[in-house]
Design a protein around this motif. Sequence first.
Motif, mmCIF file in Angstrom:
data_model
loop_
_atom_site.group_PDB
_atom_site.id
_atom_site.type_symbol
_atom_site.label_atom_id
_atom_site.label_comp_id
_atom_site.label_asym_id
_atom_site.label_seq_id
_atom_site.Cartn_x
_atom_site.Cartn_y
_atom_site.Cartn_z
ATOM 1 N N ASN A 133 49.502 48.004 31.314
ATOM 2 C CA ASN A 133 48.546 48.925 30.555
ATOM 3 C C ASN A 133 48.245 48.455 29.258
ATOM 4 O OD1 ASN A 133 50.552 50.474 28.824
ATOM 5 N ND2 ASN A 133 51.425 50.402 30.438
ATOM 6 N N THR A 134 47.020 48.519 28.652
ATOM 7 C CA THR A 134 46.702 48.430 27.487
ATOM 8 C C THR A 134 46.059 49.575 26.873
ATOM 9 O OG1 THR A 134 46.411 46.070 27.903
ATOM 10 C CG2 THR A 134 45.296 46.667 25.826
ATOM 11 N N ILE A 135 46.455 49.950 25.546
ATOM 12 C CA ILE A 135 45.775 50.789 24.725
ATOM 13 C C ILE A 135 45.316 50.152 23.420
ATOM 14 C CG2 ILE A 135 45.551 52.990 23.689
ATOM 15 C CD1 ILE A 135 47.492 54.239 25.761
ATOM 16 N N LEU A 136 44.198 49.854 23.002
ATOM 17 C CA LEU A 136 43.800 48.964 21.735
ATOM 18 C C LEU A 136 42.616 49.492 21.089
ATOM 19 C CD1 LEU A 136 44.939 46.626 19.887
ATOM 20 C CD2 LEU A 136 43.367 45.148 21.490
ATOM 21 N N PRO A 137 42.645 50.458 20.147
ATOM 22 C CA PRO A 137 41.480 50.989 19.723
ATOM 23 C C PRO A 137 41.194 50.015 18.641
ATOM 24 C CG PRO A 137 43.584 52.090 18.943
ATOM 25 C CD PRO A 137 43.810 51.224 20.096
ATOM 26 N N VAL A 138 39.901 49.701 18.207
ATOM 27 C CA VAL A 138 39.410 48.712 17.261
ATOM 28 C C VAL A 138 38.503 49.048 16.135
ATOM 29 C CG1 VAL A 138 38.583 46.260 16.874
ATOM 30 C CG2 VAL A 138 39.792 46.844 19.016
ATOM 31 N N ALA A 139 38.605 48.988 14.989
ATOM 32 C CA ALA A 139 37.710 49.286 13.892
ATOM 33 C C ALA A 139 37.006 48.168 13.257
ATOM 34 C CB ALA A 139 38.122 50.545 12.964
ATOM 35 N N GLY A 140 35.763 48.168 12.915
ATOM 36 C CA GLY A 140 35.308 47.020 12.148
ATOM 37 C C GLY A 140 34.268 47.419 10.834
ATOM 38 N N TYR A 141 33.771 46.498 10.522
ATOM 39 C CA TYR A 141 32.559 46.504 9.362
ATOM 40 C C TYR A 141 31.973 45.475 9.177
ATOM 41 C CZ TYR A 141 30.812 47.730 4.710
ATOM 42 O OH TYR A 141 29.994 47.646 3.565
ATOM 43 N N VAL A 168 33.353 51.489 15.721
ATOM 44 C CA VAL A 168 34.597 51.643 16.362
ATOM 45 C C VAL A 168 34.366 51.342 17.882
ATOM 46 C CG1 VAL A 168 35.678 53.312 14.848
ATOM 47 C CG2 VAL A 168 34.531 54.110 16.836
ATOM 48 N N ALA A 169 35.611 50.742 18.543
ATOM 49 C CA ALA A 169 35.498 50.503 20.115
ATOM 50 C C ALA A 169 36.740 50.325 20.430
ATOM 51 C CB ALA A 169 34.715 49.026 20.115
ATOM 52 N N GLY A 170 37.183 49.666 21.387
ATOM 53 C CA GLY A 170 38.585 49.576 21.837
ATOM 54 C C GLY A 170 38.689 49.128 23.428
ATOM 55 N N GLN A 171 39.855 49.072 23.753
ATOM 56 C CA GLN A 171 40.166 48.587 25.243
ATOM 57 C C GLN A 171 41.396 49.837 25.756
ATOM 58 O OE1 GLN A 171 41.469 44.630 25.558
ATOM 59 N NE2 GLN A 171 41.879 44.707 27.750
ATOM 60 N N VAL A 172 41.120 50.327 26.805
ATOM 61 C CA VAL A 172 42.160 50.792 27.782
ATOM 62 C C VAL A 172 41.867 50.576 29.248
ATOM 63 C CG1 VAL A 172 42.814 53.394 28.646
ATOM 64 C CG2 VAL A 172 41.795 53.091 26.160
ATOM 65 N N SER A 173 43.050 49.997 29.608
ATOM 66 C CA SER A 173 42.989 49.410 30.844
ATOM 67 C C SER A 173 44.385 49.630 31.662
ATOM 68 C CB SER A 173 42.840 47.986 30.769
ATOM 69 O OG SER A 173 43.843 47.134 30.025
ATOM 70 N N ARG A 200 35.362 42.032 30.098
ATOM 71 C CA ARG A 200 35.711 43.436 29.701
ATOM 72 C C ARG A 200 34.115 43.894 29.396
ATOM 73 N NH1 ARG A 200 39.279 40.115 27.174
ATOM 74 N NH2 ARG A 200 38.092 39.799 25.141
ATOM 75 N N VAL A 201 33.798 45.001 29.829
ATOM 76 C CA VAL A 201 32.540 45.572 29.482
ATOM 77 C C VAL A 201 33.210 47.084 28.769
ATOM 78 C CG1 VAL A 201 30.464 46.681 30.340
ATOM 79 C CG2 VAL A 201 31.636 44.697 31.507
ATOM 80 N N GLY A 202 32.238 47.477 27.716
ATOM 81 C CA GLY A 202 32.533 48.565 26.936
ATOM 82 C C GLY A 202 31.481 49.082 25.937
ATOM 83 N N VAL A 203 31.847 50.054 25.177
ATOM 84 C CA VAL A 203 30.874 50.391 24.379
ATOM 85 C C VAL A 203 31.256 50.454 22.919
ATOM 86 C CG1 VAL A 203 29.654 51.960 26.107
ATOM 87 C CG2 VAL A 203 31.497 52.819 24.584
ATOM 88 N N LYS A 204 30.355 50.122 22.000
ATOM 89 C CA LYS A 204 30.938 50.344 20.704
ATOM 90 C C LYS A 204 29.916 51.227 19.693
ATOM 91 C CE LYS A 204 29.297 46.607 17.748
ATOM 92 N NZ LYS A 204 28.725 46.056 18.994
ATOM 93 N N PHE A 205 30.646 52.158 18.850
ATOM 94 C CA PHE A 205 29.920 53.245 18.260
ATOM 95 C C PHE A 205 29.792 52.839 16.735
ATOM 96 C CE2 PHE A 205 32.068 55.336 21.771
ATOM 97 C CZ PHE A 205 31.243 56.004 22.398
ATOM 98 N N LEU A 206 28.429 52.962 16.315
ATOM 99 C CA LEU A 206 28.248 52.764 14.853
ATOM 100 C C LEU A 206 28.140 53.753 14.122
ATOM 101 C CD1 LEU A 206 25.382 50.211 15.952
ATOM 102 C CD2 LEU A 206 27.720 49.583 15.539
ATOM 103 N N PHE A 207 28.458 53.839 12.835
ATOM 104 C CA PHE A 207 28.257 55.128 11.963
ATOM 105 C C PHE A 207 28.381 54.542 10.452
ATOM 106 C CE2 PHE A 207 32.676 54.511 12.810
ATOM 107 C CZ PHE A 207 33.525 54.604 11.606
ATOM 108 N N VAL A 235 26.339 48.752 24.185
ATOM 109 C CA VAL A 235 27.080 48.179 25.317
ATOM 110 C C VAL A 235 27.180 46.890 25.013
ATOM 111 C CG1 VAL A 235 26.968 48.072 27.673
ATOM 112 C CG2 VAL A 235 26.017 50.117 26.642
ATOM 113 N N GLU A 236 28.508 46.238 25.145
ATOM 114 C CA GLU A 236 28.765 44.866 24.995
ATOM 115 C C GLU A 236 29.604 44.524 26.284
ATOM 116 O OE1 GLU A 236 30.786 45.160 21.198
ATOM 117 O OE2 GLU A 236 32.834 44.939 22.322
#
Length: 207
Positions: free
Chosen positions: A52-60, A33-38, A200-207, A155-156
């Motif tokens: 403004n932007t609120i965009l959560p993202v999930a992937g596999y 899961v990651a996302g963008q808030v700006s 864009r710089v952000g973090v991605k969480f793995l599970f 971190v990406e």
Amino acid sequence: MKKILLVAAIALFGLTANAQEKENKGLEGTWWVAGQVSFSSNEEVGTKTTSNTILPVAGYFISPDVTLGLGIGVIGSKEQTTVGTTTTTTNDVTALVIQPLVRKYWGLGGKFYFFGQASLPITMGKDKLSDDKVTSFGVDIAPGFDFIVNKWMTVETTFSLVNLTSTSTNPKVGDSTSDFSFNANPFDLNPGNRNVGGLRVGVKFLF
């Protein structure tokens, strides 16, 4: 005795092969899961623009180096003009964003990776002032770099390299209009504002 050694050797080979297979699979089968808030605000003479932007993202990860993702969120923009002491809102749009994407990763050594991303952003919005409906379909190509911090976080950083967008506006009164834009320049060359394609710089969480 020989039979026992043979069985032990087969078992050891099986464990080694299983461990090697698991190592080769890498992130395959991992959710993230990651996302963008700006929020941004730009003021020029007599004009103020906010967005403004609120965009959560999930992937596999469908393979060790390929992942599919989907982002669903909202974006908004407002433009106001000021003449003397009077401020008037000339544009106020809120839109739903749906953005499927695919990424391909290449290892650079250690925990560093380079990736190429292709996404298909779709926005469906409405101008609160005129009641006009605005819909856009796009294609965005974005390279980036990813660093694995640990087994549950990376971190990406990424930026838009090429994007195409087709936008249609359906007014409450009158004929609909359409607009097509293409941008293959990742640099904003405006004086004093040398941004790299929406870096864009952000973090991605793995599970």
